[in-house]
Design a protein around this motif. Sequence first.
Motif, PDB file in Angstrom:
ATOM      1  N   LYS A 163       0.825  -1.210   0.000  1.00  0.00           N
ATOM      2  CA  LYS A 163       0.000   0.000   0.000  1.00  0.00           C
ATOM      3  C   LYS A 163       0.861   1.263   0.000  1.00  0.00           C
TER       4      LYS A 163
ATOM      5  N   LYS B  87       0.964   4.092  -3.009  1.00  0.00           N
ATOM      6  CA  LYS B  87       0.715   5.517  -2.746  1.00  0.00           C
ATOM      7  C   LYS B  87       1.856   6.386  -3.266  1.00  0.00           C
TER       8      LYS B  87
ATOM      9  N   THR C  44      -6.358   7.468  -2.534  1.00  0.00           N
ATOM     10  CA  THR C  44      -6.696   7.724  -1.131  1.00  0.00           C
ATOM     11  C   THR C  44      -6.683   6.415  -0.349  1.00  0.00           C
ATOM     12  N   ASP C  45      -6.773   6.528   0.965  1.00  0.00           N
ATOM     13  CA  ASP C  45      -6.867   5.326   1.796  1.00  0.00           C
ATOM     14  C   ASP C  45      -8.119   4.525   1.448  1.00  0.00           C
TER      15      ASP C  45
ATOM     16  N   THR D  17      -8.285   0.454   0.384  1.00  0.00           N
ATOM     17  CA  THR D  17      -8.803  -0.399   1.451  1.00  0.00           C
ATOM     18  C   THR D  17      -8.952  -1.816   0.944  1.00  0.00           C
TER      19      THR D  17
END
Length: 61
Positions: free
Chosen positions: A14, A18, A25-26, A30
């Motif tokens: 992750k 990023k 975005t988070d 997810t």
Amino acid sequence: MDKLELKGSWNKLKGKVKQAYGDLTDDDLTYEEGKDDELYGRLQSKTGKTRDEVIEWLRGL
């Protein structure tokens, strides 16, 4: 990338994802067990890659 492989290394991946795509975005990243296809779909739409390209890219990180 199989489900176990993705689940086991997702937190590490992750951060690299990023770095490569700062607009993710988070919420986009997810991971929920059993919803791998949704994650790949979100990554496809944000990166413009095909599903297979996304999987190969993640394997290469």
